[in-house]
Design a protein around this motif. Structure first.
Motif, PDB file in Angstrom:
ATOM      1  N   HIS A  87     -53.405  24.947 -52.822  1.00  0.00           N
ATOM      2  CA  HIS A  87     -54.355  25.238 -51.970  1.00  0.00           C
ATOM      3  C   HIS A  87     -55.023  26.772 -52.569  1.00  0.00           C
ATOM      4  O   HIS A  87     -56.176  26.944 -52.025  1.00  0.00           O
ATOM      5  N   ASP A 129     -55.414  11.087 -50.786  1.00  0.00           N
ATOM      6  CA  ASP A 129     -55.564  12.419 -50.080  1.00  0.00           C
ATOM      7  C   ASP A 129     -54.503  13.438 -50.700  1.00  0.00           C
ATOM      8  O   ASP A 129     -53.350  13.812 -50.136  1.00  0.00           O
ATOM      9  N   ILE A 143     -48.761  23.543 -49.889  1.00  0.00           N
ATOM     10  CA  ILE A 143     -48.664  23.679 -48.373  1.00  0.00           C
ATOM     11  C   ILE A 143     -48.261  22.331 -47.971  1.00  0.00           C
ATOM     12  O   ILE A 143     -48.896  21.300 -48.638  1.00  0.00           O
ATOM     13  N   ASN A 144     -46.989  22.220 -47.309  1.00  0.00           N
ATOM     14  CA  ASN A 144     -46.743  20.710 -46.911  1.00  0.00           C
ATOM     15  C   ASN A 144     -47.536  20.406 -45.737  1.00  0.00           C
ATOM     16  O   ASN A 144     -47.593  20.924 -44.577  1.00  0.00           O
ATOM     17  N   LYS A 145     -48.375  19.575 -45.965  1.00  0.00           N
ATOM     18  CA  LYS A 145     -49.479  18.778 -44.911  1.00  0.00           C
ATOM     19  C   LYS A 145     -48.968  17.386 -44.728  1.00  0.00           C
ATOM     20  O   LYS A 145     -48.805  16.733 -45.727  1.00  0.00           O
ATOM     21  N   PRO A 146     -48.866  17.001 -43.462  1.00  0.00           N
ATOM     22  CA  PRO A 146     -48.581  15.358 -43.396  1.00  0.00           C
ATOM     23  C   PRO A 146     -49.365  14.478 -43.927  1.00  0.00           C
ATOM     24  O   PRO A 146     -48.880  13.326 -44.559  1.00  0.00           O
ATOM     25  N   ASP A 197     -55.146  16.808 -50.901  1.00  0.00           N
ATOM     26  CA  ASP A 197     -55.202  18.135 -50.403  1.00  0.00           C
ATOM     27  C   ASP A 197     -54.879  18.253 -48.803  1.00  0.00           C
ATOM     28  O   ASP A 197     -54.795  19.241 -47.899  1.00  0.00           O
ATOM     29  N   GLY A 198     -54.668  16.728 -48.386  1.00  0.00           N
ATOM     30  CA  GLY A 198     -54.259  16.694 -46.924  1.00  0.00           C
ATOM     31  C   GLY A 198     -55.525  16.910 -45.839  1.00  0.00           C
ATOM     32  O   GLY A 198     -55.238  17.276 -44.558  1.00  0.00           O
ATOM     33  N   ASP A 199     -56.511  17.052 -46.409  1.00  0.00           N
ATOM     34  CA  ASP A 199     -57.792  17.234 -45.399  1.00  0.00           C
ATOM     35  C   ASP A 199     -58.522  16.054 -44.572  1.00  0.00           C
ATOM     36  O   ASP A 199     -59.401  15.900 -44.197  1.00  0.00           O
ATOM     37  N   CYS A 214     -43.134  20.389 -51.754  1.00  0.00           N
ATOM     38  CA  CYS A 214     -43.361  21.823 -52.037  1.00  0.00           C
ATOM     39  C   CYS A 214     -42.321  22.656 -52.515  1.00  0.00           C
ATOM     40  O   CYS A 214     -42.502  23.831 -53.147  1.00  0.00           O
ATOM     41  N   ALA A 250     -51.142  15.060 -46.735  1.00  0.00           N
ATOM     42  CA  ALA A 250     -51.119  15.304 -48.286  1.00  0.00           C
ATOM     43  C   ALA A 250     -50.082  14.236 -48.987  1.00  0.00           C
ATOM     44  O   ALA A 250     -49.024  13.930 -48.521  1.00  0.00           O
TER      45      ALA A 250
END
Length: 142
Positions: free
Chosen positions: A132, A33, A108-111, A35-37, A94, A113
């Motif tokens: 992003h 993953d 973007i720091n997404k958990p 992009d963290g979606d 990031c 991602a």
């Protein structure tokens, strides 16, 4: 029987191993993953004599796929130093300290991602992350 005929097979074997190491495809595409979606993208690594290609497939990408190509040349920033290389998932970063802790564009720091690291073990790795803003992979290197 002389040992000479058996020894003649070693150069052919060495050449076969060298060609195999210089023209390989990753054993399996990575599912990660980026992009963290919550949905993993598919990343395929291909290596050839003078280039490395990473193809990423994702519904998030505008065209459904993106291909990044890197050369093999220790004097270039957009290249690895040697083959073979590895492509491994890594935690998102990031604001890498190696770049002065400045935030990477569109990062973007997404958990959930992940990022990718392209490495040959000889020179600085190439780091790939999800931008992003552009909805595509971007990369940086020391």
């Amino acid at each position: 029987m002389s040992a000479l005929p058996k020894l003649l097979h070693f150069p052919a074997l060495a050449l076969t191993l060298l060609v195999t190491a210089c023209a390989t495809q990753g054993p399996e595409p990575l599912r990660v993953d980026l992009d963290g979606d919550g949905t993993p993208e598919r990343a395929q690594l291909n290596q050839a004599n003078a280039q490395v290609t990473i193809t990423v497939e994702s519904k998030t990408l505008a065209d459904g796929a993106q291909t990044l190509t890197f050369g093999v040349d220790s004097a270039r920033q957009d290249a690895v130093c040697a083959l073979p290389v590895t492509l491994t998932p890594d935690g998102p970063d990031c604001a890498p300290e190696a770049l002065g802790a400045q935030t990477l564009p569109g990062c973007i720091n997404k958990p959930a991602a992940r990022s990718l690291t392209l490495s040959d073990g000889q020179c600085d790795a190439i780091h790939l992350y999800w931008n992003h803003d552009t909805r595509r992979l971007a990369w940086w290197r020391m």
